[in-house]
Design a protein around this motif. Structure first.
Motif: not given
Length: 161
Positions: A91-92, A88-89, A157-161, A155, A95-96
């Motif tokens: 991927t984030i 997941r990291c 906001p992408h970990f809070s979903t 970064l 993307r970011v």
């Protein structure tokens, strides 16, 4: 010649950075995120921190929530949760921050390069063509193009979903 400024790293370079009581992978409280400790994600199995002294912009640290030094001490569920979070990291970060590549690694033991050897943790380091230069080789200084607070804000906001 352009001047590169990274004054926030100087305390670390000079060995004067403040020490943290306890383990950095076990930040106080139970919040899922915390900008002060650079905690991007926490659940019962995994924590993700933005490295305060990064090798490159967006350098993440992924660790089990339990204080363990060895991979063999992880439960199968913890192993799966770590690998899922590492994926997941990646991927984030892609993307970011849009790196051209990623270094993903784990150092077990002090002689293997683990700065914190009693709590195993993975490093995920975004990489770009030409991101490091003579500064690291000649002066043991890295230049990071974005302030760590700005990187955290991108970064988080992408970990809070």
């Amino acid at each position: 010649m352009k001047t590169l400024w990274t004054p926030w790293r100087m305390e670390h370079v000079l060995g004067k950075a403040g020490t943290v009581s306890g383990c950095i992978f076990e930040p106080p409280g139970d919040a899922a995120q915390d900008g002060e400790t650079l905690l991007l994600f926490r659940d019962p199995r995994v924590v993700v921190l933005l490295n305060r002294f990064p090798y490159a912009n967006g350098h993440l640290l992924v660790a089990p929530s339990r204080h363990l030094a060895e991979l063999s001490d992880l439960s199968p569920g913890e192993q799966a949760a770590l690998m899922e979070m590492i994926s997941r990291c990646c991927t984030i970060l892609r993307r970011v921050l849009q790196p051209q590549g990623l270094n993903v690694g784990l150092n077990l033991g002090k002689v293997a390069g683990a700065g914190i050897s009693d709590h195993l943790h993975f490093h995920i380091v975004p990489r770009w063509e030409g991101d490091h230069n003579f500064m690291t080789v000649c002066a043991d200084i890295r230049t990071i193009p974005q302030h760590i607070v700005a990187t955290f804000a991108l970064l988080a906001p992408h970990f809070s979903t």
